[in-house]
Scaffold this motif. Structure first.
Motif, PDB file in Angstrom:
ATOM      1  N   PHE A 137      41.017  42.036  80.155  1.00  9.01           N
ATOM      2  CA  PHE A 137      41.581  42.035  81.494  1.00  9.01           C
ATOM      3  C   PHE A 137      41.175  43.263  82.270  1.00  9.01           C
ATOM      4  O   PHE A 137      42.005  43.978  82.796  1.00  9.01           O
ATOM      5  N   TYR A 138      39.869  43.478  82.341  1.00  6.81           N
ATOM      6  CA  TYR A 138      39.416  44.645  83.084  1.00  6.81           C
ATOM      7  C   TYR A 138      39.745  44.491  84.562  1.00  6.81           C
ATOM      8  O   TYR A 138      39.773  45.440  85.309  1.00  6.81           O
ATOM      9  N   ARG A 139      40.009  43.244  85.021  1.00  7.82           N
ATOM     10  CA  ARG A 139      40.334  43.051  86.439  1.00  7.82           C
ATOM     11  C   ARG A 139      41.807  43.340  86.726  1.00  7.82           C
ATOM     12  O   ARG A 139      42.150  43.768  87.792  1.00  7.82           O
ATOM     13  N   ARG A 140      42.670  43.075  85.767  1.00  8.73           N
ATOM     14  CA  ARG A 140      44.104  43.353  85.912  1.00  8.73           C
ATOM     15  C   ARG A 140      44.683  42.749  87.175  1.00  8.73           C
ATOM     16  O   ARG A 140      45.239  43.446  88.023  1.00  8.73           O
ATOM     17  N   ASP A 141      44.528  41.460  87.356  1.00  5.78           N
ATOM     18  CA  ASP A 141      45.064  40.812  88.552  1.00  5.78           C
ATOM     19  C   ASP A 141      46.089  39.756  88.135  1.00  5.78           C
ATOM     20  O   ASP A 141      46.447  39.635  86.965  1.00  5.78           O
ATOM     21  N   PHE A 142      46.505  39.011  89.126  1.00  2.00           N
ATOM     22  CA  PHE A 142      47.521  37.980  88.934  1.00  2.00           C
ATOM     23  C   PHE A 142      47.101  36.969  87.864  1.00  2.00           C
ATOM     24  O   PHE A 142      47.887  36.584  87.004  1.00  2.00           O
ATOM     25  N   GLY A 143      45.829  36.571  87.922  1.00  2.00           N
ATOM     26  CA  GLY A 143      45.337  35.558  86.981  1.00  2.00           C
ATOM     27  C   GLY A 143      45.407  36.027  85.538  1.00  2.00           C
ATOM     28  O   GLY A 143      45.863  35.291  84.651  1.00  2.00           O
ATOM     29  N   SER A 144      44.990  37.284  85.290  1.00  2.00           N
ATOM     30  CA  SER A 144      44.986  37.752  83.912  1.00  2.00           C
ATOM     31  C   SER A 144      46.413  37.939  83.403  1.00  2.00           C
ATOM     32  O   SER A 144      46.697  37.745  82.219  1.00  2.00           O
ATOM     33  N   LEU A 145      47.318  38.286  84.325  1.00  2.33           N
ATOM     34  CA  LEU A 145      48.721  38.427  83.947  1.00  2.33           C
ATOM     35  C   LEU A 145      49.296  37.072  83.521  1.00  2.33           C
ATOM     36  O   LEU A 145      49.989  36.955  82.502  1.00  2.33           O
ATOM     37  N   THR A 146      48.968  36.031  84.294  1.00  2.27           N
ATOM     38  CA  THR A 146      49.429  34.685  83.949  1.00  2.27           C
ATOM     39  C   THR A 146      48.858  34.254  82.600  1.00  2.27           C
ATOM     40  O   THR A 146      49.561  33.666  81.776  1.00  2.27           O
ATOM     41  N   ALA A 147      47.580  34.596  82.378  1.00  5.27           N
ATOM     42  CA  ALA A 147      46.963  34.251  81.097  1.00  5.27           C
ATOM     43  C   ALA A 147      47.691  34.951  79.951  1.00  5.27           C
ATOM     44  O   ALA A 147      47.966  34.347  78.903  1.00  5.27           O
ATOM     45  N   ALA A 148      48.032  36.237  80.151  1.00  6.08           N
ATOM     46  CA  ALA A 148      48.740  36.983  79.107  1.00  6.08           C
ATOM     47  C   ALA A 148      50.095  36.333  78.815  1.00  6.08           C
ATOM     48  O   ALA A 148      50.510  36.213  77.664  1.00  6.08           O
ATOM     49  N   TYR A 149      50.761  35.888  79.869  1.00  2.00           N
ATOM     50  CA  TYR A 149      52.065  35.240  79.703  1.00  2.00           C
ATOM     51  C   TYR A 149      51.927  33.955  78.889  1.00  2.00           C
ATOM     52  O   TYR A 149      52.673  33.711  77.940  1.00  2.00           O
ATOM     53  N   LEU A 150      50.942  33.134  79.268  1.00  2.63           N
ATOM     54  CA  LEU A 150      50.749  31.866  78.552  1.00  2.63           C
ATOM     55  C   LEU A 150      50.357  32.135  77.102  1.00  2.63           C
ATOM     56  O   LEU A 150      50.803  31.444  76.182  1.00  2.63           O
TER      57      LEU A 150
END
Lengths: 258, 290
Positions: free
Chosen positions: A123-136
């Motif tokens: 998650f070098y981008r650290r945005d909304f999408g990567s956060l959602t991926a981490a949650y899932l």
């Protein structure tokens, strides 16, 4: 009969007293203090009425954080509940799925601090999408287990009766199984919401106290106010958040029963 | 396809679902493979792979599942030259054990009270407990801070232990286990003349074990991983648990960080492997409404 009731009350309190005392000392009484402080200034302790609340509600960071937190929670809940149900429906037709379940539950056991370096890589981008991926990644197994328990609780007699009456697979699913899962849906939404607040650990570890604009959460704001000792704003925001959570918890089931 | 018939198609479908879910599940566990290979990789390999991520921010270029020159140098450093690691490791062990012991001592009788005695005020108190269990840490942070500073417990391990001991979540999970005990059994024990204390010890502690074990497994995984509480209430670095130390290791020491992370993961992985059934049970219990 009345003597027995009184005896029961005594035992009830006897078993509960240590827990209740602790809850009062560490949560309830200090929460009263927080409510009191939300009307005072932090330095001089002067009474300022609703000023703290006004300051919080007009605070840009607070508005951004509320927006982001709601946005993320809704996305996370919809995705995890939907995907979880689809996965659980597919898996419920299989036998011996212990191993599959452990693959999906294992992320729950991995300490956030231990994967932080792997997070940095993905998650070098650290945005909304990567956060959602981490949650899932972390909570899909949790949700699947809850859905599977709900599906297992549907009475077979009910579905078989529907089949005998001539309903096809889709009809059984839509008109028999789905209504039975309403109770599960309610608890899954509540628990997914709570888990969506817990993902802060991962965000904080990956992106620090001041992350990008789209993932600046309420938790960051509380944390930053705490560090800078702005207890008056924090008290007002605590009361507002607790009130909103309580309101949602009370309002939601009422809406559900309709 | 037509030749297979209904039974055959069902089988094919099940094999396919199993296959897809297994592949996806293995992908979910990939971070652990990364940690394992990273911990035995030499500096050169690590630099080659991690430089694009940490310096150029372009994403990672690649990774190897088998390192070119496997090395145990990071583990050696961890075991021999990193005394602070052990202090922090013991801190998290101490915190977790004391919290779980306290939660059992306080939560088991409380859950028993809710499960057995149908008295007035029970429903209200239970609702209060449920709401408190649902509040995230940030909402209770200020109140915890105020009470801890009044009791002058800040910057001691008790500041982390005591609020966690009185958290209401384990009460709820343990209650889920007690609920499964048939009431008729308790009534029968009363008629036989057993005292309430004795009924609690023999029936409650004897038959309600699944709730307690579930609370222990869920609690372990949560507190082993604890972050916000120690960060807020412990200033002294020598009191920190491991979870606050790992993120501070610079990426240039990635191999060491991988090795340390793996050591932190091991106990949690062990508890998970031993207690998966209780974990699932606990997740289901936390979804039960009172």
């Amino acid at each position: 009969m009345r003597g027995r009731k009184r005896k029961e009350s005594r035992y009830f309190l006897g078993f509960l007293v240590s827990s209740l005392t602790g809850v009062a000392v560490f949560v309830l009484l200090p929460f009263g203090d927080v409510v009191r402080r939300s009307f005072l200034t932090v330095m001089s302790g002067e009474y300022v009425g609703l000023n703290n609340y006004r300051a919080v509600l007009h605070n840009q960071a607070f508005r951004l954080a509320v927006k982001n937190t709601i946005c993320f929670s809704v996305t996370a809940i919809v995705l995890v509940t939907g995907l979880g149900l689809a996965a659980a429906l597919l898996l419920s037709r299989l036998q011996r799925i212990r191993l599959i379940k452990s693959l999906y539950l294992f992320p729950l056991a991995i300490p956030a601090a231990a994967v932080v370096i792997v997070w940095h890589m993905f998650f070098y981008r650290r945005d909304f999408g990567s956060l959602t991926a981490a949650y899932l990644w972390k909570y899909s197994g949790y949700t699947i287990v809850l859905w599977l328990a709900g599906i297992a609780a549907i009475s077979r007699q009910l579905t078989e009766a529907a089949r005998v009456d001539g309903a096809d697979r889709l009809q059984v699913f839509l008109f028999v199984e789905l209504p039975c899962l309403r109770g599960s849906l309610y608890t899954i939404i509540i628990l997914s919401f709570l888990n969506s607040l817990k993902i802060y650990r991962e965000v904080y570890l990956a992106a620090g106290a001041y992350p990008g604009e789209d993932i600046y959460m309420l938790q960051h704001l509380f944390h930053n106010w705490y560090v800078s000792l702005e207890f008056d704003k924090m008290a007002a925001a605590t009361v507002l958040t607790a009130g909103a959570l309580l309101g949602a918890l009370l309002f939601f089931p009422a809406l559900w029963r309709k | 396809m037509r030749k297979l018939g209904k039974k055959g198609r069902g089988l094919l479908y099940r094999v396919l679902v199993r296959f897809v879910f297994t592949i996806l599940g293995v992908l979910l566990c990939l971070p652990v493979c990364f940690m394992i290979t990273g911990s035995v990789m030499g500096e050169d390999d690590l630099f080659a792979y991690l430089l694009p991520v940490f310096e150029d921010r372009t994403g990672f270029a690649g990774w190897k599942l088998i390192p070119t020159y496997p090395t145990f140098v990071h583990y050696k450093r961890l075991l021999l030259y990193a005394p602070e690691f052990f202090v922090l490791f013991w801190n998290v062990v101490k915190l977790t054990v004391l919290i779980l012991a306290g939660q059992m001592a306080v939560g088991v009788p409380a859950a028993w009270a809710f499960a057995v005695y149908r008295v007035r005020g029970r429903r209200f108190l239970f609702a209060v407990y449920v709401v408190l269990m649902l509040l995230p840490f940030q909402v209770t942070m200020l109140s915890s801070y105020l009470s801890l500073s009044r009791l002058s417990l800040l910057n001691t391990h008790w500041a982390v232990i005591l609020p966690a001991v009185f958290h209401t979540f384990p009460v709820f999970v343990i209650y889920g286990g007690f609920r499964d005990i048939p009431r008729s059994l308790i009534e029968a024990a009363r008629i036989d003349g057993a005292g309430e204390g004795r009924i609690f010890v023999t029936l409650g502690l004897g038959l309600g074990r699944s709730g307690m074990m579930s609370a222990l497994v869920l609690g372990f995984l949560d507190y082993w991983n604890m972050l916000e509480q120690p960060y807020a209430f412990l200033e002294d670095r020598s009191l920190w648990p491991l979870s606050l130390y790992l993120p501070e290791i610079a990426w240039q020491e990635a191999g060491f960080a991988f090795a340390a992370s793996l050591v932190m993961l091991l106990p949690a992985g062990f508890v998970f492997a031993m207690g998966q059934d209780y974990l699932e049970q606990g997740i289901v219990y936390s979804g039960i409404k009172g």
